[in-house]
Motif scaffolding. Sequence first.
Motif, PDB file in Angstrom:
ATOM      1  N   ASN A 121       0.809  -1.222   0.000  1.00  0.00           N
ATOM      2  CA  ASN A 121       0.000   0.000   0.000  1.00  0.00           C
ATOM      3  C   ASN A 121       0.839   1.268   0.000  1.00  0.00           C
ATOM      4  O   ASN A 121       0.388   2.318  -0.468  1.00  0.00           O
ATOM      5  N   GLU A 122       2.058   1.195   0.537  1.00  0.00           N
ATOM      6  CA  GLU A 122       2.915   2.380   0.613  1.00  0.00           C
ATOM      7  C   GLU A 122       3.773   2.578  -0.635  1.00  0.00           C
ATOM      8  O   GLU A 122       4.448   3.611  -0.760  1.00  0.00           O
ATOM      9  N   ASP A 123       3.785   1.598  -1.558  1.00  0.00           N
ATOM     10  CA  ASP A 123       4.625   1.681  -2.760  1.00  0.00           C
ATOM     11  C   ASP A 123       6.100   1.879  -2.402  1.00  0.00           C
ATOM     12  O   ASP A 123       6.832   2.627  -3.068  1.00  0.00           O
ATOM     13  N   VAL A 124       6.538   1.208  -1.350  1.00  0.00           N
ATOM     14  CA  VAL A 124       7.914   1.325  -0.878  1.00  0.00           C
ATOM     15  C   VAL A 124       8.588  -0.040  -0.958  1.00  0.00           C
ATOM     16  O   VAL A 124       7.960  -1.069  -0.708  1.00  0.00           O
ATOM     17  N   ILE A 125       9.876  -0.035  -1.298  1.00  0.00           N
ATOM     18  CA  ILE A 125      10.676  -1.264  -1.325  1.00  0.00           C
ATOM     19  C   ILE A 125      11.946  -1.042  -0.521  1.00  0.00           C
ATOM     20  O   ILE A 125      12.616  -0.011  -0.666  1.00  0.00           O
ATOM     21  N   GLU A 126      12.248  -2.000   0.345  1.00  0.00           N
ATOM     22  CA  GLU A 126      13.542  -2.064   1.017  1.00  0.00           C
ATOM     23  C   GLU A 126      14.339  -3.185   0.349  1.00  0.00           C
ATOM     24  O   GLU A 126      13.845  -4.293   0.195  1.00  0.00           O
ATOM     25  N   GLN A 127      15.578  -2.885  -0.006  1.00  0.00           N
ATOM     26  CA  GLN A 127      16.396  -3.892  -0.688  1.00  0.00           C
ATOM     27  C   GLN A 127      17.753  -4.014  -0.007  1.00  0.00           C
ATOM     28  O   GLN A 127      18.376  -3.020   0.356  1.00  0.00           O
ATOM     29  N   TRP A 128      18.211  -5.245   0.187  1.00  0.00           N
ATOM     30  CA  TRP A 128      19.534  -5.487   0.746  1.00  0.00           C
ATOM     31  C   TRP A 128      20.061  -6.819   0.233  1.00  0.00           C
ATOM     32  O   TRP A 128      19.372  -7.543  -0.483  1.00  0.00           O
ATOM     33  N   SER A 129      21.286  -7.159   0.608  1.00  0.00           N
ATOM     34  CA  SER A 129      21.896  -8.401   0.141  1.00  0.00           C
ATOM     35  C   SER A 129      22.672  -9.066   1.273  1.00  0.00           C
ATOM     36  O   SER A 129      23.086  -8.411   2.238  1.00  0.00           O
ATOM     37  N   THR A 130      22.856 -10.379   1.142  1.00  0.00           N
ATOM     38  CA  THR A 130      23.808 -11.094   1.994  1.00  0.00           C
ATOM     39  C   THR A 130      24.820 -11.778   1.085  1.00  0.00           C
ATOM     40  O   THR A 130      24.467 -12.311   0.027  1.00  0.00           O
ATOM     41  N   ILE A 131      26.074 -11.741   1.500  1.00  0.00           N
ATOM     42  CA  ILE A 131      27.165 -12.343   0.737  1.00  0.00           C
ATOM     43  C   ILE A 131      27.763 -13.445   1.594  1.00  0.00           C
ATOM     44  O   ILE A 131      28.251 -13.189   2.703  1.00  0.00           O
ATOM     45  N   LYS A 132      27.704 -14.682   1.101  1.00  0.00           N
ATOM     46  CA  LYS A 132      28.153 -15.838   1.870  1.00  0.00           C
ATOM     47  C   LYS A 132      29.435 -16.410   1.278  1.00  0.00           C
ATOM     48  O   LYS A 132      29.519 -16.678   0.071  1.00  0.00           O
ATOM     49  N   ASN A 133      30.416 -16.616   2.142  1.00  0.00           N
ATOM     50  CA  ASN A 133      31.669 -17.239   1.725  1.00  0.00           C
ATOM     51  C   ASN A 133      31.612 -18.738   2.019  1.00  0.00           C
ATOM     52  O   ASN A 133      31.748 -19.162   3.162  1.00  0.00           O
ATOM     53  N   ASN A 134      31.424 -19.526   0.976  1.00  0.00           N
ATOM     54  CA  ASN A 134      31.438 -20.979   1.108  1.00  0.00           C
ATOM     55  C   ASN A 134      32.755 -21.582   0.625  1.00  0.00           C
ATOM     56  O   ASN A 134      32.850 -22.800   0.426  1.00  0.00           O
ATOM     57  N   GLU A 135      33.763 -20.719   0.426  1.00  0.00           N
ATOM     58  CA  GLU A 135      35.073 -21.197   0.000  1.00  0.00           C
ATOM     59  C   GLU A 135      35.868 -21.724   1.198  1.00  0.00           C
ATOM     60  O   GLU A 135      35.495 -21.512   2.359  1.00  0.00           O
ATOM     61  N   LYS A 136      36.989 -22.346   0.936  1.00  0.00           N
ATOM     62  CA  LYS A 136      37.788 -22.943   2.006  1.00  0.00           C
ATOM     63  C   LYS A 136      38.726 -21.932   2.664  1.00  0.00           C
ATOM     64  O   LYS A 136      39.268 -22.198   3.732  1.00  0.00           O
ATOM     65  N   GLY A 137      38.924 -20.802   2.013  1.00  0.00           N
ATOM     66  CA  GLY A 137      39.779 -19.762   2.569  1.00  0.00           C
ATOM     67  C   GLY A 137      39.043 -18.445   2.671  1.00  0.00           C
ATOM     68  O   GLY A 137      37.854 -18.336   2.353  1.00  0.00           O
ATOM     69  N   ASN A 138      39.757 -17.412   3.122  1.00  0.00           N
ATOM     70  CA  ASN A 138      39.157 -16.098   3.294  1.00  0.00           C
ATOM     71  C   ASN A 138      38.838 -15.443   1.954  1.00  0.00           C
ATOM     72  O   ASN A 138      39.600 -15.562   0.995  1.00  0.00           O
ATOM     73  N   VAL A 139      37.716 -14.757   1.915  1.00  0.00           N
ATOM     74  CA  VAL A 139      37.322 -13.943   0.774  1.00  0.00           C
ATOM     75  C   VAL A 139      37.307 -12.485   1.228  1.00  0.00           C
ATOM     76  O   VAL A 139      36.797 -12.173   2.311  1.00  0.00           O
ATOM     77  N   VAL A 140      37.856 -11.598   0.424  1.00  0.00           N
ATOM     78  CA  VAL A 140      37.872 -10.174   0.762  1.00  0.00           C
ATOM     79  C   VAL A 140      36.845  -9.443  -0.097  1.00  0.00           C
ATOM     80  O   VAL A 140      36.907  -9.496  -1.334  1.00  0.00           O
ATOM     81  N   LEU A 141      35.899  -8.781   0.557  1.00  0.00           N
ATOM     82  CA  LEU A 141      34.903  -7.970  -0.148  1.00  0.00           C
ATOM     83  C   LEU A 141      35.492  -6.588  -0.397  1.00  0.00           C
ATOM     84  O   LEU A 141      35.845  -5.876   0.541  1.00  0.00           O
ATOM     85  N   LYS A 142      35.579  -6.207  -1.659  1.00  0.00           N
ATOM     86  CA  LYS A 142      36.120  -4.898  -2.035  1.00  0.00           C
ATOM     87  C   LYS A 142      35.009  -3.864  -2.228  1.00  0.00           C
ATOM     88  O   LYS A 142      35.216  -2.674  -2.051  1.00  0.00           O
ATOM     89  N   LYS A 143      33.855  -4.348  -2.669  1.00  0.00           N
ATOM     90  CA  LYS A 143      32.654  -3.507  -2.770  1.00  0.00           C
ATOM     91  C   LYS A 143      31.453  -4.399  -2.513  1.00  0.00           C
ATOM     92  O   LYS A 143      31.443  -5.568  -2.916  1.00  0.00           O
ATOM     93  N   PHE A 144      30.428  -3.851  -1.856  1.00  0.00           N
ATOM     94  CA  PHE A 144      29.332  -4.692  -1.367  1.00  0.00           C
ATOM     95  C   PHE A 144      28.071  -3.839  -1.250  1.00  0.00           C
ATOM     96  O   PHE A 144      27.658  -3.456  -0.162  1.00  0.00           O
ATOM     97  N   ALA A 145      27.470  -3.539  -2.369  1.00  0.00           N
ATOM     98  CA  ALA A 145      26.308  -2.652  -2.407  1.00  0.00           C
ATOM     99  C   ALA A 145      25.071  -3.336  -1.856  1.00  0.00           C
ATOM    100  O   ALA A 145      24.962  -4.568  -1.830  1.00  0.00           O
ATOM    101  N   SER A 146      24.127  -2.533  -1.441  1.00  0.00           N
ATOM    102  CA  SER A 146      22.829  -3.027  -0.979  1.00  0.00           C
ATOM    103  C   SER A 146      21.864  -3.217  -2.129  1.00  0.00           C
ATOM    104  O   SER A 146      21.062  -4.157  -2.131  1.00  0.00           O
ATOM    105  N   ALA A 147      21.927  -2.309  -3.117  1.00  0.00           N
ATOM    106  CA  ALA A 147      20.957  -2.337  -4.212  1.00  0.00           C
ATOM    107  C   ALA A 147      21.608  -1.898  -5.508  1.00  0.00           C
ATOM    108  O   ALA A 147      22.572  -1.118  -5.520  1.00  0.00           O
ATOM    109  N   ASN A 148      21.041  -2.404  -6.600  1.00  0.00           N
ATOM    110  CA  ASN A 148      21.503  -2.096  -7.950  1.00  0.00           C
ATOM    111  C   ASN A 148      20.248  -1.958  -8.822  1.00  0.00           C
ATOM    112  O   ASN A 148      19.593  -2.942  -9.128  1.00  0.00           O
ATOM    113  N   LEU A 149      19.895  -0.722  -9.185  1.00  0.00           N
ATOM    114  CA  LEU A 149      18.695  -0.470  -9.973  1.00  0.00           C
ATOM    115  C   LEU A 149      19.062  -0.068 -11.398  1.00  0.00           C
ATOM    116  O   LEU A 149      20.178   0.391 -11.664  1.00  0.00           O
ATOM    117  N   HIS A 150      18.088  -0.221 -12.297  1.00  0.00           N
ATOM    118  CA  HIS A 150      18.320   0.077 -13.718  1.00  0.00           C
ATOM    119  C   HIS A 150      17.063   0.719 -14.285  1.00  0.00           C
ATOM    120  O   HIS A 150      15.957   0.219 -14.104  1.00  0.00           O
TER     121      HIS A 150
END
Length: 734
Positions: free
Chosen positions: A153-182
Motif C-alpha cells: 500500500n505504501e509503494d515502498v521497497i527495502e532492498q539489501w543483500s547477503t554475501i556468503k563465503n562458502n570457500e575454504k579460505g578467506n574472501v575479501v569484499l572490495k565492494k558490497f552494495a545493498s541495491a543495484n537499480l536500472h
Amino acid sequence: MKFFIHPFNLRFYYSLIVAFLLCSIHVAAQVIIPVETKNTALILQSNVANDLGIIYFGKKLSQPSEYAAISQMYKQSEDYTGVLNSAYTSSGSRNLVEPAITVSHADGNNSLDLKYVRHSVKAMDNNVSLLTVVLKDPVYALEVNLFYKAYFNEDVIEQWSTIKNNEKGNVVLKKFASANLHFKGESFWLNQYHGDWAKEMKPEEARLTHGIKTLDSKLGTRTNLFQPSVFMVSIDKPATEDEGTVLFGSLEWSGNFRTDLELDNQDNLRIISGINNYASDYTLKPRQEFTTPAFIYTLSTAGKGLASRNLHNWARTYKLLDGKGDRLTLLNNWESTYFDFNESKLFELIKDTKKLGVDLFLLDDGWFANKYPRNGDVAGLGDWEENKQKLPNGIASLVKEANNNNVKFGIWIEPEMVNPKSELYEKHPDWIVKQPKRDEYYFRNQLELDLSNPDVQDFVFKVVDDLFTKNPDLAYIKWDCNAVIYNAYSATIKNQSHFYIDYVKGLYNVLKRIRTKYPAVPMMLCSGGGGRVDYAALQYFTEYWPSDNTDPLERIFMQWEYSYFYPAIASSNHVTDWGKQPIKFRTDVAMMGKLGFDIVVSKLNETDLKFCQDAIKNYNSLKTVIFQGDQYRLSNPRESALASMAYVSADKSSGVIFNYLVNNRYGENSKMPVRLKGLDASRKYRITEINVYPGSKSSIDMNKEYTGDFLMKIGFNPDVNSSRTSVILKVDAI
C-alpha cells in the motif's frame, strides 16, 4: 472453518498470487520475477544464460503476463557485456561498468560472475512480502542473496543483500552494495543535497550526463554533515510536486555511504547504493556471511508529493520508533543558560516549563564532570557523573522538582565522545579512536570512543542505564554526536579496514540494548544538527534535530526539504531567539513538526507569554493531524514569496495550513489564492485562523463555507503580507 479476506486487501493477495504463478513461468528459458506494489512494478528477468537483470521499473501493468514483452520494445545500441541491466552487477568477468560487488577470492582471483539459481516469495503479513533471489558463481563457492521487501500500500521497497563465503579460505569484499537499480528513460535529473553546520539540506538539481555521479561520505560518523544520503531522480523531465515520475532513495546506514549514478552507453541509468567501500575492504572467513544495510526507495508517477507521502506512511507504520504515537512538547535550557547554571537556576526554569504549558523540561549540555568540569566544550566529555558544584543534590533533585511541577524531566548526553581533558581519556586511552603514531586532531575539541570495542559499547550503554537506574522517572534523552572521525584506528581490531563498518555496528548494538531495556522512552537523534538522520538510526529514536540553525526563516527552507523524506512527527522544531522575527512567526514555524521551546520564559512580556500559552493549546489540539495527516506542499518558498504547507487528516475531515512570508521586499504578499490539496471535493469546509496574536484581529472571514472542489480548483488566499507574516489556518469539514 471459514476464511474471509477484506476487499481492501484483495488486490494485495491477487498480486501475490500472480507473483507466485509467474515464479514458475518460463518464457523461452526466461524466468520473470515481479516485485509489485499497489502502483508500481520492478520486474526482474533471468535469461537463458541465467543472468539476472532488471527489464522494467515503473507503473504497474494491468496484465502481468505482458511484462515478458517489455524488452522487445527497446531498440537501443548494443550491450557489449550482456549485463548492463544486471540486478546485482559483479566485476572482474565481462562487466565493463560500475559493479555492485567486487571480491578477491581465497586463491587471489578477482573475478566474479553471479548466476540466477532460484527465488522464493514470502508473505510477511497482508501488506508486506519478501522476495529472496539466490545467485551463485559457477566457479567459486560464493553465494549472494538479494532481498526485496515490498510494502504494497505504501509503494515502498527495502532492498539489501547477503554475501556468503562458502570457500575454504578467506574472501575479501572490495565492494558490497545493498541495491543495484536500472532505468530506461529519455533523460534523468538528480536532485541531491549538500550543506554544513547550520546550513543543512540545500538542494541542487541537474541533468545527469554520461559517466558516474557519486554521492558519498567518508566522515565515519555524523556522516550527513556535508552530503546527506537522501536523493531524488526524475525520469524524462524534472518532476514537480504533483507531476512526473520520480524515485526517492536513501540508505539505512549511519556511517559512510556511497551511491553511484551511472548513465551508460545505452543512455540508461544505473543506480548502485550501499556502504562506502572507502578504506573498508571486509574479510569473510569460511562459512561467514556479510549482510548489507537496506536501501529504501519509492517510485511515484505522480510527482514528489506522492513519493513523500509514501515514505511518511511507511516510516510511521514500519520504521520510526513510535511513529503512530504522541510526542512531548518541551522547554530546553540551552539558549537560556548555555553552560552557566546551577540547581536554583534550573528550578526556576522548571517552574517556567509549567508556566509556559509544555510537557517536559530538558537539561542540555554542562551538567557533568568534576575533575575537569564541563563549563565549556573543551573538557569533561566522558565523565558522566553530576557536577557537584552545579548540582550538589544530583539529577534526582531536578527530576523531583519536575514532578512537583507536574512536568517531566529529560537530559542531554553525548556518550560516544570524549574530551582529551577528561578522566576517561586518562584512564582508557585504548578506548579512543586515534592513530598511535600521529598527532591528535580534534573536531569541536573532542574525539570518538571506539564503538567497535565491546568494552566501549558496555560503557556507553551504562551511561544511559545508570541515568535511568538512579532516576526511574527520567522521561527523555537528547543523544548528541558532534564530531567526525579523524585518524581512524582501533586499538582492538586486528583488521583496521573493518573499522568504519564495525563502529556503526557497535553503535547499533548499544541502541538495541537500550531499546530492549527502555523500549518506550522518547529520544531525540541530535548530531550537531542533521548530521546523522537516516532510517537505520530513527528506528531507535522518536525524533531528530534538523539543524542547530533555528532561525525560523532558515528553518522554513530546511524543514521543507527534510519533509520530502521524513514525516513531521519526527522533526524537532524549537522556538529560539535566533533571527529577528516576532515570537508569533517563530512559534508558527516550529509548529510544523514536533514543537519545543528554547527561550527565556521569564523575559517574555505578558502578551508574548499569553500568545505562546494559547499557541501550545492550539498545537495540542492539532497534533494528531500534523503528526499523522497527509502532508501537502502548496507554495514553494524557493519559487514564491509565500511558503505554504498543509496537513490533512486521512478521512479528509480536518486540516491545518501553515503560511509564511519569505520575501520582505516592498509589496510582497500572497497575491494569488493558494490551491489546497487532499480535501473531499463534495464536502463543505470552514476555514478559521488560529494563533492570532493577542490584541490583533484576523482578516479572514471565518463564517464563510467553501466546497472542497472550490478550495482545490480556485484556492484560498491566507492574506499574508508584511503585517501578517505568518498565518495558520484550520480547515474543518462541516
